[in-house]
Design an enzyme around this catalytic site. Sequence first.
Site, PDB file in Angstrom:
ATOM      1  N   CYS A 117       3.598  10.647  -6.182  1.00  0.00           N
ATOM      2  CA  CYS A 117       2.585   9.688  -5.734  1.00  0.00           C
ATOM      3  C   CYS A 117       2.970   9.069  -4.384  1.00  0.00           C
ATOM      4  O   CYS A 117       4.121   9.163  -3.940  1.00  0.00           O
ATOM      5  CB  CYS A 117       2.417   8.585  -6.770  1.00  0.00           C
ATOM      6  N   CYS A 198      -2.355  10.346  -6.123  1.00  0.00           N
ATOM      7  CA  CYS A 198      -2.080   9.127  -6.888  1.00  0.00           C
ATOM      8  C   CYS A 198      -1.332   8.137  -6.005  1.00  0.00           C
ATOM      9  O   CYS A 198      -0.738   8.506  -4.994  1.00  0.00           O
ATOM     10  CB  CYS A 198      -1.266   9.448  -8.141  1.00  0.00           C
TER      11      CYS A 198
END
Length: 309
Positions: A117, A198
Amino acid sequence: MYKQAGFLNRKEARGLTIMNKPQTSASFVMIRVTVWFFILLFCPGPLRAQLGTTPNIKHIVVGRCYNYITLVNPSFRHDCEDIWRHFEEAVVHQSSCNVRVEDYHPMFYAMPQTLPCDRFLFWSKTRVLMHSYAAVVRQFWTLEDTLVGYMFNDLIWCGQEEDSGFDFSSCPEWSACRNHPVYSLWRQGSQNFAEMACGNITVLLNGSIVNAFNKKSMFGSVELDSLSPHRVDYVNIKVVTNLEGPIIESCGKGSIVDLIQILQSRGFRWTCTDDDQTLMILQCIQNPKQPSCQTCANSLREKKSLTLN
């Protein structure tokens, strides 16, 4: 282009066999060759559009795959030959405008990849600067840094329905058909990349053109729709303009406003900047004599002076 080159070679060969024929025939051949020469010289656009599959594509793709799993990301244990087999099965025996996204699914299933992420970088019409930015700010991952992007970047391919191999003589442009073999692969790759996104993500857009955010681009038509507000914390938009201008769009002007409205309507949190210092420095390294670069340098000196004092 290959077909045209072959045509010229056949004409030249035929020219050698008729040297003993009357002068009028030889003159006719010379005129034909001269005409083709000027067509090739002054009309390159349409011929370039006819370029076929990249030569030696199998060696390039499989070689890049081995390089990726050996040097770039040694933790991968993918079977490069198996990936190529699935790719080949998706493309060959198909007409050049009949390769669907679904045809590539077996290939993508054979090369799963997850990314950390806060490192996803999306872009549109900023390719050169994007690669420089990603190289300097090493935390970023682009689609081209994934295995599929690394393997197929800058390549052309298409099959031929009546034959069992690739068409090395001519392939259609992306705009010629909806199910273009190159477009379908990148569409699926872009969708997968965006679905994985993300944390905090970054979008790099070109403020020196109209429609910096283009709803028909790969980002506007595929990646944006595939982003999840439940996985993405912030969408950080960076608008960059050419050093010499023009400044057409910014965070509060043009299509960027449309992008922000879409993000808000879907529940995304966002930030936007159109004066990122790192991006300006990267441009100034390439063109340091631009007046805006001198202004940036003076500003940095002033900040350094204030810090020292």
